[in-house]
Design a protein around this motif. Structure first.
Motif, PDB file in Angstrom:
ATOM      1  N   ALA A  40       0.829  -1.204   0.000  1.00 38.19           N
ATOM      2  CA  ALA A  40       0.000   0.000   0.000  1.00 38.19           C
ATOM      3  C   ALA A  40       0.863   1.253   0.000  1.00 38.19           C
ATOM      4  O   ALA A  40       0.549   2.239  -0.672  1.00 38.19           O
ATOM      5  CB  ALA A  40      -0.924  -0.007   1.211  1.00 38.19           C
ATOM      6  N   ALA A  70       2.312   2.084  -3.384  1.00 36.57           N
ATOM      7  CA  ALA A  70       1.348   2.589  -4.362  1.00 36.57           C
ATOM      8  C   ALA A  70       1.034   4.065  -4.185  1.00 36.57           C
ATOM      9  O   ALA A  70       0.282   4.640  -4.971  1.00 36.57           O
ATOM     10  CB  ALA A  70       0.056   1.773  -4.280  1.00 36.57           C
ATOM     11  N   ILE A  71       1.590   4.716  -3.154  1.00 39.24           N
ATOM     12  CA  ILE A  71       1.329   6.134  -2.923  1.00 39.24           C
ATOM     13  C   ILE A  71       2.104   6.967  -3.941  1.00 39.24           C
ATOM     14  O   ILE A  71       3.311   6.782  -4.125  1.00 39.24           O
ATOM     15  CB  ILE A  71       1.739   6.547  -1.499  1.00 39.24           C
ATOM     16  N   GLN A  88      -2.895   8.050  -5.250  1.00 37.48           N
ATOM     17  CA  GLN A  88      -2.422   6.710  -5.574  1.00 37.48           C
ATOM     18  C   GLN A  88      -1.780   6.712  -6.963  1.00 37.48           C
ATOM     19  O   GLN A  88      -1.736   7.722  -7.645  1.00 37.48           O
ATOM     20  CB  GLN A  88      -3.586   5.719  -5.522  1.00 37.48           C
TER      21      GLN A  88
END
Length: 317
Positions: free
Chosen positions: A51, A54-55, A164
């Protein structure tokens, strides 16, 4: 040299508070050209690391996977952050969200690195100049740090969540030692179908004017259900036992900035205003026309809340 953001997570995924911290880091990087790294310290934390990768704007995710990081205890995580700050490719800035986690861990990093912490920033003017609230949010101070390492907590309501679409490299790093200074004995989680208070778009909050816990739930819950809102409370209501302290909004509670904040039976003490004055629209219902809450409210309704709140709930269908 790069900027390090400490991720807040539950091992399976990131907590929402991490995203505004990345945005603040990106503001610093826009001035200095530094890339952003995110530290994920946990146990079986692949989901959180993915996660973080994916930023948008994140260049690298550093993953320290070890059993003693499972609960992200402040002592162990601070020691790891200091190890990174003092190692090769040392960081110019270390950031974390100004949540319970960040406020517990980051001061330890600052102390161990012998630098001053800059707390609760709401704006970035340059890599070494920041804006932060003082006097319970009644004034803003522009501060400049001359420390080689800047240790910063970020007020999450002051920065948009990072987007994202990133594809950062994920790098495993050696975990630091288990200092054994603290351990998690137990955790009690409040389960609710309503939105999380800190991230809610609409909040219905009650104060001492509701007179009892029974009135709080009887009057506010139907209104919150109609609006899809989270429930909040003033410190006075929490101290009186109307609701648990995880509902508290204010300087010593949660800082919120929803699209709509409805304050019912709340007088508007400075402590409370510090936690909600950044709300986009504030509606106050109070029988005292001189209550301080009306000074910050966009809309005010003076009258008996025991009559007005049911009427409002009914009008919402």
């Amino acid at each position: 040299m790069p900027i390090l953001v400490i991720a807040e997570h539950d091992n399976a995924g990131l907590k929402a508070a991490t995203l505004p911290a990345v945005t603040a880091a990106a503001r610093i990087g826009a001035h200095s050209g530094a890339e952003i790294h995110v530290l994920v310290a946990g146990s079986a934390c692949t989901g959180a690391a993915q996660a973080a990768a994916a930023i948008a704007g994140v260049a690298k995710v550093l993953v320290a996977d070890a059993p003693h990081y499972a609960e992200q205890t402040a002592e162990n995580e601070a020691a790891l952050a200091v190890q990174l700050a003092q190692g090769d490719g040392a960081y110019t800035h270390i950031l974390a969200a100004a949540t319970t986690h960040g406020r517990n861990m980051l001061p330890r990093v600052a102390a161990l690195c012998d630098v001053a912490q800059i707390s609760d920033i709401v704006a970035v003017e340059s890599p070494d100049i920041f804006v932060r609230p003082i006097y319970a949010g009644n004034a803003l101070a522009t501060v400049k740090s001359t420390d080689v390492l800047k240790v910063i907590t970020v007020r999450t309501t002051a920065f948009d969540a990072a987007g994202q679409g990133g594809a950062a490299a994920v790098e495993a790093i050696a975990p630091g030692p288990d200092l054994g200074l603290s351990r998690l004995v137990g955790r009690e989680l409040t389960v609710s179908a309503r939105p999380e208070l800190a991230a809610a778009r609409v909040i219905v909050a009650g104060g001492r004017g509701l007179a009892s816990s029974e009135n709080y739930h009887r009057l506010l819950e139907p209104l919150a259900d109609r609006l899809g809102a989270a429930l909040g409370a003033s410190r006075a209501a929490v101290d009186a036992g109307f609701v648990p302290n995880d509902c508290q909004v204010g300087q010593t509670g949660k800082i919120v900035a929803p699209q709509l904040y409805i304050a019912i039976g709340i007088s508007g003490a400075i402590q409370h205003l510090a936690g909600m004055r950044d709300s986009q629209v504030i509606v106050a219902i109070n029988r005292d026309a001189e209550a301080p809450i009306f000074q910050v409210a966009d809309y005010g309704l003076v009258g008996d809340l025991f009559k007005l709140v049911p009427e409002l709930t009914e009008a919402l269908g």
